[in-house]
Write an enzyme that holds these catalytic residues in place. Structure first.
Site, PDB file in Angstrom:
ATOM      1  N   GLU A  13     -10.001   1.757   3.981  1.00 15.78           N
ATOM      2  CA  GLU A  13      -8.707   1.070   4.061  1.00 15.78           C
ATOM      3  C   GLU A  13      -8.900  -0.210   4.863  1.00 15.78           C
ATOM      4  OE1 GLU A  13      -5.386   3.399   5.335  1.00 15.78           O
ATOM      5  OE2 GLU A  13      -5.597   4.848   3.683  1.00 15.78           O
ATOM      6  N   ARG A  52       5.109  10.055  -6.112  1.00 15.31           N
ATOM      7  CA  ARG A  52       6.558  10.107  -6.350  1.00 15.31           C
ATOM      8  C   ARG A  52       6.978   8.884  -7.155  1.00 15.31           C
ATOM      9  NH1 ARG A  52       5.475  10.435  -1.068  1.00 15.31           N
ATOM     10  NH2 ARG A  52       6.233   8.307  -0.784  1.00 15.31           N
ATOM     11  N   HIS A  95       0.838  -1.201   0.000  1.00 16.81           N
ATOM     12  CA  HIS A  95       0.000   0.000   0.000  1.00 16.81           C
ATOM     13  C   HIS A  95       0.873   1.251   0.000  1.00 16.81           C
ATOM     14  CE1 HIS A  95      -3.263   2.770   1.040  1.00 16.81           C
ATOM     15  NE2 HIS A  95      -2.492   3.234   2.014  1.00 16.81           N
ATOM     16  N   THR A 128     -13.298   5.603  12.308  1.00 11.99           N
ATOM     17  CA  THR A 128     -12.557   4.352  12.191  1.00 11.99           C
ATOM     18  C   THR A 128     -13.502   3.259  12.652  1.00 11.99           C
ATOM     19  OG1 THR A 128     -10.441   5.428  12.659  1.00 11.99           O
ATOM     20  CG2 THR A 128     -10.540   3.033  12.931  1.00 11.99           C
ATOM     21  N   GLU A 150      -7.688  -3.073   7.022  1.00 12.35           N
ATOM     22  CA  GLU A 150      -6.583  -3.231   7.957  1.00 12.35           C
ATOM     23  C   GLU A 150      -6.935  -4.262   9.029  1.00 12.35           C
ATOM     24  OE1 GLU A 150      -5.283   0.435   9.681  1.00 12.35           O
ATOM     25  OE2 GLU A 150      -5.780   1.618   7.898  1.00 12.35           O
ATOM     26  N   ASP A 192     -10.030   2.053   8.343  1.00  9.18           N
ATOM     27  CA  ASP A 192      -9.644   3.424   8.664  1.00  9.18           C
ATOM     28  C   ASP A 192     -10.057   4.309   7.490  1.00  9.18           C
ATOM     29  OD1 ASP A 192      -8.473   5.242  10.520  1.00  9.18           O
ATOM     30  OD2 ASP A 192      -6.790   5.453   9.159  1.00  9.18           O
ATOM     31  N   LYS A 219      -8.802  11.996   8.228  1.00  8.30           N
ATOM     32  CA  LYS A 219      -8.711  10.651   8.806  1.00  8.30           C
ATOM     33  C   LYS A 219      -9.519  10.488  10.095  1.00  8.30           C
ATOM     34  CE  LYS A 219      -5.810   7.733   6.682  1.00  8.30           C
ATOM     35  NZ  LYS A 219      -6.180   6.332   6.354  1.00  8.30           N
TER      36      LYS A 219
END
Length: 431
Positions: A210, A156, A147, A268, A212, A244, A264
């Protein structure tokens, strides 16, 4: 490694007098016995702890009141009967193992306690679930290397992983106050920067999940006292599924220079059952790093962690829209793909003397697989929003719409052991 010890509770031939626990593929056979908190639906009764067994819940308040137990078991059941899972976790691993042993014997086929405990069962469909423990603090790690690389590549392409990634378990602090079971998640508002000079304050247009695992800390550590790897391992009570949630457009504008905040901390979601480290013992695996990667620094390394620090948990994400008849699978990955083990996350968290508390929750970060299509978020699965997903029926998604439901599942299986599961974590987006 003490947490990896196998005993009679893991016997693959062990059956329960609760028939639904013996069905092939059941998430909650007698070899699992996860803990959660609940009350009967449509009641105002106090929360109490229970154990998932098949499609039933063993009510530990009734079990304490109505069933005979060995003398040393009564003090273990006391806090659980009162719904205080945190106090039980604070008792430590010897207490966790002893209660698991007692529950396994009581729920096993032919148990003398069976006739008493039959009166202490509640169908899971008739239960209102709560958070499985009181969440003391929440920290979000970034242990999913695939991830990290996929998201880093979007920003990048020449150096997707930052130089520190393979040396230090990266993390940011979250909000325990917004951790919930996630039945409904409200779409957050925040600052979003578009083409205009000034940002807008609008509902997020890029809401994402996400997939997790959450590591639940069971025992406290003292301020100023780091934990060894062995101590860190012995601190972990169990694991939950964790989603999340991420508002990607809020994150893009607010993230520099201090990192995630309102993009964020709005929600959650975790699953209602804590699968204990004792139940996960048959699914421990060696920690394996790619050839040429640097070894962990000594405080993050141990022979036991190298031999059996990793956990073989298969993770699945699914998506259901209001127009769909059946949920559609999105991706499958494995906790074996995490770059850091649960014990390493705990050891690093405490390495500067930061105290831990029973009920602290450590998210692993999104756990993606190495192959295309194994992304643990829509950001990865849609290549940053450039390649929409086409769902059964022809609908397309880049990010989540109001009314969409994200479904997360986890399970463990291997030859010679009984499959165990984490249940299902379902969350629906509301505007």
């Amino acid at each position: 490694m003490s947490a990896a010890r196998l005993d009679a509770t893991h016997d693959p031939l062990l059956l329960s007098w609760v028939e639904s626990a013996n069905r092939p593929g059941a998430d909650f056979p007698i070899q699992n016995l996860p803990l959660g908190r609940f009350r009967p639906r449509r009641s105002d009764e106090p929360l109490r702890a229970g154990v998932a067994i098949g499609d039933q819940i063993l009510d530990l308040r009734l079990a304490l009141e109505q069933c005979p137990w060995a003398d040393d078991v009564y003090p273990l059941l006391g806090p659980l009967a009162a719904g205080d899972v945190n106090s039980f976790m604070a008792m430590g691993r010897s207490a966790w193992r002893r209660l698991r042993e007692a529950l396994s014997e009581a729920l096993a086929e032919g148990s003398d306690q069976g006739p008493f405990l039959e009166l202490c069962l509640l169908p899971q469909a008739q239960a209102e679930m709560a958070l499985p423990c009181r969440i003391a603090e929440f920290t979000e790690f970034h242990a999913g290397i695939h991830h990290a690389a996929a998201v880093g590549w979007l920003a990048r392409p020449d150096h997707p992983l930052l130089p520190n990634y393979k040396w230090v378990p990266l993390a940011c602090h979250g909000r325990a106050s917004s951790v919930g079971l996630g039945a409904e998640v409200r779409r957050p508002r925040g600052q979003v920067k578009g083409a205009a000079e000034a940002p807008e304050f609008v509902p997020t247009r890029r809401l994402d999940f996400e997939l997790e695992i959450g590591v639940v800390v069971g025992r406290a550590s003292a301020p100023g006292e780091p934990l060894t790897m062995a101590q860190a391992e012995d601190t972990i009570f169990g694991l939950v599924l964790l989603n999340d949630w991420s508002a990607r457009d809020l994150l893009a504008w607010e993230g520099a220079p201090l990192g995630p905040f309102l993009g964020k901390n709005f929600a959650t979601s975790i699953s209602p059952w804590i699968v204990t480290m004792e139940a996960l013992a048959p699914f421990r695996r060696p920690q394996v790093r790619p050839a040429g990667d640097p070894p962990p620094l000594p405080y993050l390394d141990s022979a036991a962690n190298r031999a059996a620090g990793a956990l073989d948990v298969v993770l699945e994400s699914w998506l259901a829209t209001p127009a769909m008849v059946q949920p559609a699978p999105l991706a499958t990955s494995s906790l074996l793909d995490a770059y850091w083990t649960p014990a390493q996350l705990v050891a690093h968290h405490a390495s500067n003397g930061c105290p831990l508390h029973p009920g602290d929750l450590l998210g692993t970060g999104a756990i993606s697989g190495p192959q295309p299509g194994q992304g643990a978020s829509l950001l990865e699965l849609t290549q940053g929003g450039r390649q929409p997903l086409t769902l059964p029926g022809g609908e397309q998604r880049v990010f989540l719409h109001d009314g969409d439901s994200v479904i997360l599942r986890g399970s463990c299986q291997r030859r010679g052991a009984v499959r165990i599961g984490f249940g299902t974590l379902v969350s629906t987006v509301r505007g």
